[in-house]
Write a protein that holds these residues in place. Sequence first.
Motif, short mmCIF file in Angstrom:
data_model
loop_
_atom_site.label_atom_id
_atom_site.label_comp_id
_atom_site.label_asym_id
_atom_site.label_seq_id
_atom_site.Cartn_x
_atom_site.Cartn_y
_atom_site.Cartn_z
N LEU A 128 -5.69 1.05 0.93
CA LEU A 128 -4.79 -0.09 0.95
C LEU A 128 -3.77 0.05 2.08
O LEU A 128 -3.48 -0.92 2.79
N SER A 129 -3.24 1.26 2.27
CA SER A 129 -2.27 1.50 3.34
C SER A 129 -2.89 1.25 4.71
O SER A 129 -2.24 0.71 5.61
N ALA A 130 -4.15 1.64 4.86
CA ALA A 130 -4.85 1.41 6.13
C ALA A 130 -5.03 -0.08 6.39
O ALA A 130 -4.88 -0.55 7.52
N MET A 131 -5.33 -0.84 5.34
CA MET A 131 -5.47 -2.29 5.49
C MET A 131 -4.16 -2.93 5.92
O MET A 131 -4.14 -3.82 6.77
N ILE A 132 -3.07 -2.46 5.33
CA ILE A 132 -1.75 -3.00 5.68
C ILE A 132 -1.40 -2.64 7.12
O ILE A 132 -0.95 -3.50 7.89
N SER A 133 -1.61 -1.39 7.50
CA SER A 133 -1.26 -0.94 8.85
C SER A 133 -2.06 -1.67 9.92
O SER A 133 -1.55 -1.95 11.00
N SER A 134 -3.31 -1.99 9.61
CA SER A 134 -4.16 -2.65 10.59
C SER A 134 -4.08 -4.18 10.52
O SER A 134 -4.86 -4.88 11.18
N LYS A 135 -3.14 -4.69 9.73
CA LYS A 135 -2.91 -6.13 9.59
C LYS A 135 -4.12 -6.87 9.03
O LYS A 135 -4.35 -8.04 9.35
N GLU A 136 -4.89 -6.20 8.20
CA GLU A 136 -6.06 -6.82 7.59
C GLU A 136 -5.75 -7.46 6.24
O GLU A 136 -6.59 -8.14 5.67
N LEU A 137 -4.54 -7.21 5.73
CA LEU A 137 -4.18 -7.71 4.40
C LEU A 137 -3.09 -8.77 4.51
O LEU A 137 -2.11 -8.59 5.24
N ASP A 138 -3.26 -9.85 3.76
CA ASP A 138 -2.29 -10.94 3.79
C ASP A 138 -1.50 -11.07 2.49
O ASP A 138 -0.29 -11.31 2.51
N VAL A 139 -2.20 -10.91 1.37
CA VAL A 139 -1.57 -11.15 0.06
C VAL A 139 -1.92 -10.03 -0.90
O VAL A 139 -3.07 -9.58 -0.95
N ILE A 140 -0.91 -9.59 -1.67
CA ILE A 140 -1.13 -8.67 -2.78
C ILE A 140 -0.73 -9.39 -4.07
O ILE A 140 0.33 -10.02 -4.13
N ILE A 141 -1.57 -9.28 -5.08
CA ILE A 141 -1.20 -9.73 -6.43
C ILE A 141 -1.30 -8.50 -7.31
O ILE A 141 -2.35 -7.86 -7.40
N GLY A 142 -0.18 -8.14 -7.93
CA GLY A 142 -0.17 -6.91 -8.72
C GLY A 142 0.97 -6.86 -9.71
O GLY A 142 1.75 -7.80 -9.84
N ARG A 143 1.09 -5.72 -10.39
CA ARG A 143 2.16 -5.51 -11.35
C ARG A 143 3.47 -5.18 -10.62
O ARG A 143 3.48 -4.96 -9.41
N LYS A 144 4.54 -5.10 -11.39
CA LYS A 144 5.85 -4.83 -10.80
C LYS A 144 5.89 -3.49 -10.08
O LYS A 144 6.52 -3.38 -9.02
N ASP A 145 5.22 -2.46 -10.62
CA ASP A 145 5.29 -1.15 -9.98
C ASP A 145 4.68 -1.18 -8.59
O ASP A 145 5.20 -0.55 -7.65
N SER A 146 3.60 -1.93 -8.42
CA SER A 146 2.97 -2.04 -7.09
C SER A 146 3.85 -2.81 -6.13
O SER A 146 4.02 -2.42 -4.97
N ASP A 207 -0.84 -7.41 -16.15
CA ASP A 207 0.44 -7.46 -16.83
C ASP A 207 1.51 -8.01 -15.89
O ASP A 207 1.82 -7.40 -14.87
N GLN A 208 2.04 -9.18 -16.21
CA GLN A 208 3.10 -9.83 -15.43
C GLN A 208 2.77 -9.85 -13.93
O GLN A 208 3.46 -9.22 -13.12
N PRO A 209 1.73 -10.57 -13.53
CA PRO A 209 1.31 -10.56 -12.12
C PRO A 209 2.34 -11.18 -11.19
O PRO A 209 2.99 -12.18 -11.52
N ILE A 210 2.47 -10.57 -10.03
CA ILE A 210 3.39 -11.04 -8.98
C ILE A 210 2.60 -11.18 -7.69
O ILE A 210 1.81 -10.30 -7.34
N LEU A 211 2.81 -12.29 -7.00
CA LEU A 211 2.17 -12.51 -5.70
C LEU A 211 3.16 -12.25 -4.59
O LEU A 211 4.28 -12.77 -4.61
N SER A 212 2.76 -11.46 -3.61
CA SER A 212 3.60 -11.18 -2.45
C SER A 212 2.79 -11.33 -1.17
O SER A 212 1.58 -11.05 -1.16
N VAL A 213 3.47 -11.74 -0.11
CA VAL A 213 2.83 -11.93 1.20
C VAL A 213 3.30 -10.82 2.13
O VAL A 213 4.51 -10.57 2.24
#
Length: 233
Positions: A128-146, A207-213
């Motif tokens: 996941l970190s590699a995807m973020i670093s390489s700008k391959e990821l646009d949206v994460i939907i996850g729990r509060k801890d993520s 559990d309590q999904p949150i969408l972030s860009v």
Amino acid sequence: MTPYEDKTLKDRLREEKKKLKQMNLKDKLWYIWEYYKFPIISVIVAVFLVISIGSAVYNNRFETALNCVILNSRVTSQTTVPEDYFDKEFRQYIKLPEDTKIEVDHSMTLTFDESAMSDFTYAELAKLSAMISSKELDVIIGRKDSIDHFGQMGGFTDLTQLLTPQEYEKVKDRIYFVTVEETGEKVAGGILLDEKDFTKRTGLSIDQPILSVMTNSTHKDTAAALIRYMFGL
């Protein structure tokens, strides 16, 4: 090739055919593998390479409009799948052509409790970190801890900047704020989704999904359109 050589080749093939006819199935398989394994392996490798190259060429024909990762989800339906919601209904909503991809990965499971982390968890986090670093990821939907984990590193776009003032006003009660560790600034880094509605539409439970860009997303316009679509803005 001379007639003699041609006849010799035919004779050899005839002899091989005669040998195989006299063998049972087990002996035939052993004989073929023992004497022809290298040509067989070569053909298998060649076919694999052709398929791999063809697949890569085919996929490279398509531009990606959005790449979304859904973390720590549980499949709750055999008939409703996230691809229908994101890659069919949302595609139709934004009138996206068929030769443009929307990628949704709901296979990842993360934990940030060090006592519960395994080699698999570390591998998922590294991916996941590699995807973020390489700008391959646009949206994460996850729990509060993520969301908190990546939000404290300044990983998310401020939704006050992504949405119009009118749109933000409509969803302000659902905004999830993250605190950036380096500056202490609180940022509107996520938006709370309706858990039951999300499960009904995607077949996934979180559990309590949150969408972030992502801050470094290269498809923020499509990400903003996804929020509008999900909330009817």
